[in-house]
Design a protein around this motif. Structure first.
Motif, PDB file in Angstrom:
ATOM      1  N   TRP A  36       0.810  -1.214   0.000  1.00 35.85           N
ATOM      2  CA  TRP A  36       0.000   0.000   0.000  1.00 35.85           C
ATOM      3  C   TRP A  36       0.845   1.266   0.000  1.00 35.85           C
ATOM      4  O   TRP A  36       0.352   2.355  -0.312  1.00 35.85           O
ATOM      5  N   LEU A  49      -1.851  -1.094  -7.221  1.00 36.88           N
ATOM      6  CA  LEU A  49      -3.197  -1.617  -7.438  1.00 36.88           C
ATOM      7  C   LEU A  49      -3.850  -0.877  -8.597  1.00 36.88           C
ATOM      8  O   LEU A  49      -3.596   0.301  -8.815  1.00 36.88           O
ATOM      9  N   ASP A  50      -4.681  -1.607  -9.346  1.00 39.29           N
ATOM     10  CA  ASP A  50      -5.470  -1.014 -10.415  1.00 39.29           C
ATOM     11  C   ASP A  50      -6.941  -1.273 -10.103  1.00 39.29           C
ATOM     12  O   ASP A  50      -7.283  -2.290  -9.489  1.00 39.29           O
ATOM     13  N   TYR A  51      -7.814  -0.356 -10.514  1.00 38.92           N
ATOM     14  CA  TYR A  51      -9.241  -0.559 -10.256  1.00 38.92           C
ATOM     15  C   TYR A  51      -9.760  -1.833 -10.925  1.00 38.92           C
ATOM     16  O   TYR A  51     -10.713  -2.443 -10.445  1.00 38.92           O
ATOM     17  N   LEU A  60      -9.137  -4.486  -8.455  1.00 35.73           N
ATOM     18  CA  LEU A  60     -10.030  -4.328  -7.315  1.00 35.73           C
ATOM     19  C   LEU A  60     -11.423  -4.870  -7.632  1.00 35.73           C
ATOM     20  O   LEU A  60     -12.032  -5.581  -6.821  1.00 35.73           O
ATOM     21  N   HIS A  82      -4.930   4.209  -2.015  1.00 39.84           N
ATOM     22  CA  HIS A  82      -4.042   3.045  -2.059  1.00 39.84           C
ATOM     23  C   HIS A  82      -4.740   1.765  -1.586  1.00 39.84           C
ATOM     24  O   HIS A  82      -5.898   1.794  -1.123  1.00 39.84           O
ATOM     25  N   ALA A  83      -4.019   0.658  -1.690  1.00 40.65           N
ATOM     26  CA  ALA A  83      -4.609  -0.666  -1.482  1.00 40.65           C
ATOM     27  C   ALA A  83      -5.086  -0.919  -0.055  1.00 40.65           C
ATOM     28  O   ALA A  83      -5.886  -1.833   0.179  1.00 40.65           O
ATOM     29  N   SER A  85      -2.881   6.528  -6.480  1.00 41.94           N
ATOM     30  CA  SER A  85      -2.217   5.320  -5.990  1.00 41.94           C
ATOM     31  C   SER A  85      -2.797   4.073  -6.661  1.00 41.94           C
ATOM     32  O   SER A  85      -2.089   3.093  -6.898  1.00 41.94           O
ATOM     33  N   THR A  86      -4.120   4.103  -6.925  1.00 38.01           N
ATOM     34  CA  THR A  86      -4.767   3.024  -7.673  1.00 38.01           C
ATOM     35  C   THR A  86      -5.041   3.538  -9.076  1.00 38.01           C
ATOM     36  O   THR A  86      -5.698   4.559  -9.254  1.00 38.01           O
TER      37      THR A  86
END
Length: 214
Positions: free
Chosen positions: A63, A68-70, A73, A106-107, A139-140
């Motif tokens: 994190w 991370l990518d949406y 997620l 973020h994650a 962040s994502t």
């Protein structure tokens, strides 16, 4: 801006709720020398703790870094919860983050809850506030875009999330975010802070306004 962080986070919670995002109850404590934001814990029920896990923990994502990518997620949320309700909620939060300058997405700021029967759900939103970085990068990421995602990327994410009315969602979110100056004045935010936030919000709107057109 630092002295206004508590009230700005409270206003952002109000904006997010206006945008149709699920949040716990929030409160603004007015002290003699400061204003503090408080949010109800969602991982407690009476005196019992509800099991929760962040996307960082579930995916092994760091994190502290953009990891991370949406798309990841959404792909995590659907098999975990067996429902498109949380994936559509993720899409709505994603759009809010994009237009509101909440770039610290973020994650560890995505959380899932598990009940006693083993059923998973997406937690209410938290840590939603004005947090732009100098380059406006999130962040994502948005299907590979760290900022200003293409319409194709957003529509692909909407399809993946099961959201069949993405442009309506985007308009609802943008309409809510545009209420920031009015709410900020209502809660006596300093004019300099209102100007700072509004300047960024206008820049983000101009970067992403093409997403409003169907």
């Amino acid at each position: 801006m630092a002295s206004e962080e508590g009230v700005c986070e409270y206003i952002y919670a109000k904006l997010a709720k206006q945008a149709g995002i699920t949040l716990p109850d929030t409160h603004l404590f007015e002290l003699s020398d400061s204003r503090l934001f408080a949010i109800q814990r969602f991982d407690r029920e009476d005196q019992r703790r509800i099991f929760s896990a962040s996307a960082a923990g579930l995916l092994g994502a760091d994190w502290r870094l953009p990891s991370l990518d949406y798309e990841q997620l959404i792909r995590l949320a659907y098999p975990l919860t067996r429902s498109n309700t949380p994936t559509r909620e993720i899409f709505r939060r994603m759009i809010f983050n994009l237009f509101s300058g909440n770039q610290d997405d973020h994650a560890k700021n995505w959380n899932f809850l598990q009940d006693d029967s083993g059923n998973w759900s997406l937690s209410p939103a938290f840590d939603i506030t004005f947090s732009p970085n100098p380059y406006y990068e999130h962040s994502t990421s948005f299907k590979g875009f760290e900022k200003a995602p293409s319409k194709e990327a957003i529509l692909n994410l909407a399809k993946l999330a099961g959201e069949d009315k993405p442009f309506a969602v985007i308009k609802e979110v943008v309409d809510a975010v545009e209420n920031f100056p009015q709410l900020a004045k209502q809660y006596s935010v300093k004019p300099a802070a209102i100007k700072e936030v509004t300047k960024v919000l206008n820049e983000l709107y101009n970067q992403n306004k093409g997403l409003l057109k169907g």
